[in-house]
Structure formats: C-alpha cells, structure tokens
Scaffold this motif. Sequence first.
Motif, PDB file in Angstrom:
ATOM      1  N   SER A 254       0.820  -1.209   0.000  1.00  0.00           N
ATOM      2  CA  SER A 254       0.000   0.000   0.000  1.00  0.00           C
ATOM      3  C   SER A 254       0.857   1.264   0.000  1.00  0.00           C
ATOM      4  O   SER A 254       0.350   2.369   0.209  1.00  0.00           O
ATOM      5  CB  SER A 254      -0.931   0.002   1.222  1.00  0.00           C
ATOM      6  N   SER A 255       2.165   1.112  -0.241  1.00  0.00           N
ATOM      7  CA  SER A 255       3.079   2.246  -0.289  1.00  0.00           C
ATOM      8  C   SER A 255       3.317   2.651  -1.738  1.00  0.00           C
ATOM      9  O   SER A 255       2.672   2.154  -2.659  1.00  0.00           O
ATOM     10  CB  SER A 255       4.394   1.880   0.401  1.00  0.00           C
ATOM     11  N   HIS A 259       8.376   6.446  -1.322  1.00  0.00           N
ATOM     12  CA  HIS A 259       8.388   6.254   0.116  1.00  0.00           C
ATOM     13  C   HIS A 259       8.948   4.895   0.520  1.00  0.00           C
ATOM     14  O   HIS A 259       9.469   4.736   1.625  1.00  0.00           O
ATOM     15  CB  HIS A 259       6.969   6.397   0.680  1.00  0.00           C
ATOM     16  N   ASN A 260       8.838   3.907  -0.355  1.00  0.00           N
ATOM     17  CA  ASN A 260       9.314   2.569  -0.018  1.00  0.00           C
ATOM     18  C   ASN A 260      10.811   2.404  -0.261  1.00  0.00           C
ATOM     19  O   ASN A 260      11.462   1.596   0.401  1.00  0.00           O
ATOM     20  CB  ASN A 260       8.542   1.511  -0.812  1.00  0.00           C
ATOM     21  N   ASN A 261      11.371   3.162  -1.210  1.00  0.00           N
ATOM     22  CA  ASN A 261      12.810   3.063  -1.490  1.00  0.00           C
ATOM     23  C   ASN A 261      13.623   3.581  -0.313  1.00  0.00           C
ATOM     24  O   ASN A 261      13.219   4.524   0.376  1.00  0.00           O
ATOM     25  CB  ASN A 261      13.176   3.872  -2.739  1.00  0.00           C
ATOM     26  N   ASP A 262      14.777   2.967  -0.075  1.00  0.00           N
ATOM     27  CA  ASP A 262      15.706   3.418   0.963  1.00  0.00           C
ATOM     28  C   ASP A 262      16.806   4.246   0.311  1.00  0.00           C
ATOM     29  O   ASP A 262      17.619   3.717  -0.470  1.00  0.00           O
ATOM     30  CB  ASP A 262      16.330   2.220   1.691  1.00  0.00           C
ATOM     31  N   ALA A 263      16.834   5.535   0.601  1.00  0.00           N
ATOM     32  CA  ALA A 263      17.836   6.420   0.010  1.00  0.00           C
ATOM     33  C   ALA A 263      19.224   6.108   0.562  1.00  0.00           C
ATOM     34  O   ALA A 263      19.385   5.839   1.754  1.00  0.00           O
ATOM     35  CB  ALA A 263      17.468   7.875   0.291  1.00  0.00           C
ATOM     36  N   TYR A 264      20.238   6.155  -0.315  1.00  0.00           N
ATOM     37  CA  TYR A 264      21.630   5.931   0.090  1.00  0.00           C
ATOM     38  C   TYR A 264      22.328   7.269   0.290  1.00  0.00           C
ATOM     39  O   TYR A 264      22.138   8.225  -0.461  1.00  0.00           O
ATOM     40  CB  TYR A 264      22.388   5.149  -0.989  1.00  0.00           C
ATOM     41  N   ARG A 265      23.185   7.336   1.301  1.00  0.00           N
ATOM     42  CA  ARG A 265      24.025   8.507   1.556  1.00  0.00           C
ATOM     43  C   ARG A 265      25.387   8.041   2.062  1.00  0.00           C
ATOM     44  O   ARG A 265      25.519   6.941   2.605  1.00  0.00           O
ATOM     45  CB  ARG A 265      23.395   9.444   2.603  1.00  0.00           C
ATOM     46  N   MET A 266      26.404   8.876   1.902  1.00  0.00           N
ATOM     47  CA  MET A 266      27.736   8.594   2.437  1.00  0.00           C
ATOM     48  C   MET A 266      27.831   9.198   3.839  1.00  0.00           C
ATOM     49  O   MET A 266      27.416  10.341   4.062  1.00  0.00           O
ATOM     50  CB  MET A 266      28.814   9.210   1.547  1.00  0.00           C
ATOM     51  N   ASP A 267      28.361   8.413   4.776  1.00  0.00           N
ATOM     52  CA  ASP A 267      28.530   8.966   6.116  1.00  0.00           C
ATOM     53  C   ASP A 267      29.880   9.658   6.235  1.00  0.00           C
ATOM     54  O   ASP A 267      30.655   9.706   5.267  1.00  0.00           O
ATOM     55  CB  ASP A 267      28.349   7.887   7.186  1.00  0.00           C
ATOM     56  N   HIS A 278      13.241   0.325   4.940  1.00  0.00           N
ATOM     57  CA  HIS A 278      11.996  -0.311   4.522  1.00  0.00           C
ATOM     58  C   HIS A 278      12.247  -1.719   3.997  1.00  0.00           C
ATOM     59  O   HIS A 278      11.377  -2.587   4.079  1.00  0.00           O
ATOM     60  CB  HIS A 278      11.311   0.529   3.443  1.00  0.00           C
ATOM     61  N   SER A 279      13.432  -1.958   3.457  1.00  0.00           N
ATOM     62  CA  SER A 279      13.762  -3.271   2.881  1.00  0.00           C
ATOM     63  C   SER A 279      13.990  -4.328   3.954  1.00  0.00           C
ATOM     64  O   SER A 279      14.050  -5.521   3.650  1.00  0.00           O
ATOM     65  CB  SER A 279      15.015  -3.173   2.015  1.00  0.00           C
ATOM     66  N   GLY A 280      14.160  -3.891   5.207  1.00  0.00           N
ATOM     67  CA  GLY A 280      14.441  -4.844   6.278  1.00  0.00           C
ATOM     68  C   GLY A 280      15.814  -5.464   6.166  1.00  0.00           C
ATOM     69  O   GLY A 280      16.048  -6.577   6.652  1.00  0.00           O
ATOM     70  N   GLY A 281      16.761  -4.755   5.545  1.00  0.00           N
ATOM     71  CA  GLY A 281      18.147  -5.228   5.484  1.00  0.00           C
ATOM     72  C   GLY A 281      18.450  -6.180   4.352  1.00  0.00           C
ATOM     73  O   GLY A 281      19.576  -6.683   4.255  1.00  0.00           O
ATOM     74  N   ILE A 282      17.470  -6.447   3.481  1.00  0.00           N
ATOM     75  CA  ILE A 282      17.684  -7.376   2.367  1.00  0.00           C
ATOM     76  C   ILE A 282      17.096  -6.766   1.091  1.00  0.00           C
ATOM     77  O   ILE A 282      15.914  -6.411   1.066  1.00  0.00           O
ATOM     78  CB  ILE A 282      17.029  -8.748   2.629  1.00  0.00           C
TER      79      ILE A 282
END
Length: 368
Positions: A254-255, A259-267, A278-282
Amino acid sequence: MYGSTFGNILKISTWGESHGAGIGVVIDGCPAGLPLSLEDIQAYLDRRKPGQSRFTTQRKEADTVDILSGVFEGKTTGTPISLMVRNTDQRSHDYSQIADCYRPGHADRNYDIKYGFRDYRGGGRSSGRETIGRVAAGAVAAKILKELGVEVTAYTLSIGPVTIDKSKFDKEEMGRNALYMPDADAAKKAQAYLEDCMKEKNSSGGMVECVIKGVPAGIGEPAFEKLDAALAKAIFSIGAVKSFEVGDGIAAASSDGLHNNDAYRMDEEGNVRKKTNHSGGITGGISDGAPIVLRAAFKPTPSVAAVQETVNRRGENIEISIKGRHDPIIVPRAVVVVESMAAFVILDAMLGSMTTRMDAVKDFFKNL
C-alpha cells in the motif's frame, strides 16, 4: 517421511516425537575449534521449556540436553554434533480420547490421509516439542555468529490485540515478564487479555519480531537462494506460523516507490548508509548491511478446552473438548525458536558466501 533435514553448508536433521523416548538434532558442517559447552545449549533450551508460567503448558520437562558426539575437551571437532533431550513427563493417556477423531486446527486428518495412520500422542512430529532440536542447533549457530560480530534478537511483538510500543522498547524487560515482551505496559495488558481467553477456555495468537544486527552486505544469493527466501522457508517450517514478512512486509503493497525506497548517503567515515530501512536489510535477496528485520505471525493454539465441532475416522459428526496440558498461547515459547532458525539461516548463508569471490578463496588458502 523426508524433509527433516535443513541447510546447505551447515545442515541440521531433527528427530523424535512428543511422546517418544526423546527429541534431538544432528548438526553437520559446524567448524572445528568452537568452544561449546552444555551450558551454552541449555541456556537456549531453558527459554522454550514448558511450565515456566501459567501461560504455557504445565508439562514438567527439564529439557536437559546431552552432547552425544562432535565435542571433545570443550571444543567442536568438525564432525557431526549430536544432541539429545529425553522426554520425562509424557502423559499419553491424555490423548486417548482423540485417537479416533480429528482435532480442529491440527494436522490429524492430514497425517491419516498421507500415511494411513498417525501417532496421536501429542501430535508426534507435528508437536511443538519438535522445536527442541531447532533451538539446540540455534544455540550453536548463535555462538558462532557472536564470534563474527552478529547479534540475533527475537521478542514478542504482539499478542491478540495488544502490540508493544517501540518507543518504550526495553530489551531487559523481556526477561522480566512471562511473555518476552520488551514493553512492560504492553505485557500487563497482554496478560490480562490472556486471562480472559483462559476463562473462556480459549487461546490467542500473536506475532514475533526478530532483529539481526552485524550481518555484512553481500550475504545471500540472487535467485533461488535469496536470503529472505531462505529465512521465509525456515520460519514457515515452524509449526503454527501462518505469515512471514521482512522489513515493511505487507505494508509495502500500500506504499509507493518514493516512500518505499531506501535512500543511500555517504557517512562521515566514507561508508554507504541507508536513510531508512523499509527493505528490512535485504534487497534483491542479498543483505545490504542494515539490520535485518523479520516478523512471524503465529495462529492461536488449536488445542482448546471449549467445545468444538469435528468428525471422527468413521465419518461421524461429533463434538470435542480437548483435555490435557496445552499452551494458551504459543508465542512466548516460540520467540527463541524464531531466533534460532534465523541464526541458523544467517550462518549458513555467511558460510556459503565465503566462496563467492576468488580473492576470498585465495586469502583462505594463503592462511592455511
């Protein structure tokens, strides 16, 4: 009966019945040199043994484990590890009334159809006691994972209509209440709900959540051995599990993509991080380095004392009230079972990933 063996590089074979002489497991593929004691395994088995509260079956079993092979002078030898727990408090006569009828919600009729007969004493292999072997094996897997920096933690997320408040999450609270809930207020409400269920000779379902931290990115395969698929098979193989999800799970339907994608950033240290999980690590069947989050929904215990409609083996309509010692809810004792199966899958997948790249293979042989 086939299908009692699970795993790829690390394998387990569970054996035994609820009212037989004992229950056990053979673990094949465990590396040599792992410090392993009876106490390491017993600590896990103590978390699932019966009779610890009024919300579990009052069958009195110490569930004391014996190591029959694979360990010498406190360390694993690399050969198969055989573990056994003897049954000491069977009351087979409690089941004589259901020898000729099919209990609603149980696999009695399916066993009769498949095999032509069944062990009606506690359900035989379909009994919850089959999970003893899984938990014993999970204790071994979890100890190896700990040395690799991986932590697996499962807990009760919900019981009936009561769900924990994540803002009140207290890991230590899990050991202070009978329901393994990391939220004291939710545990009190859930206990009151279960008391009402028991007064009505009824039972409740619930959900277990498991969080796995420290799994590096790159674990799992992209097709038939996806990490989430392997976890799903392992968790669904636990009796009474009716639903499984990773990350947002069913809520993802229902997303929307943004909103469901996990954005990547450099720390600040130059590492790739996700802003959300949102992916739960997989992702794509492969771990992405974020904590792996999974959930399993357990149906209510089907053995209830209230009168139910059913049929017997002669095809007659009858009514039944199931007697004996049964859990009014499965979830609290299932927490460690979910944790154990998840630990086993993660370790098996990590061992499999050791041969994925040639540089890793070369490094291994250089160090021999």
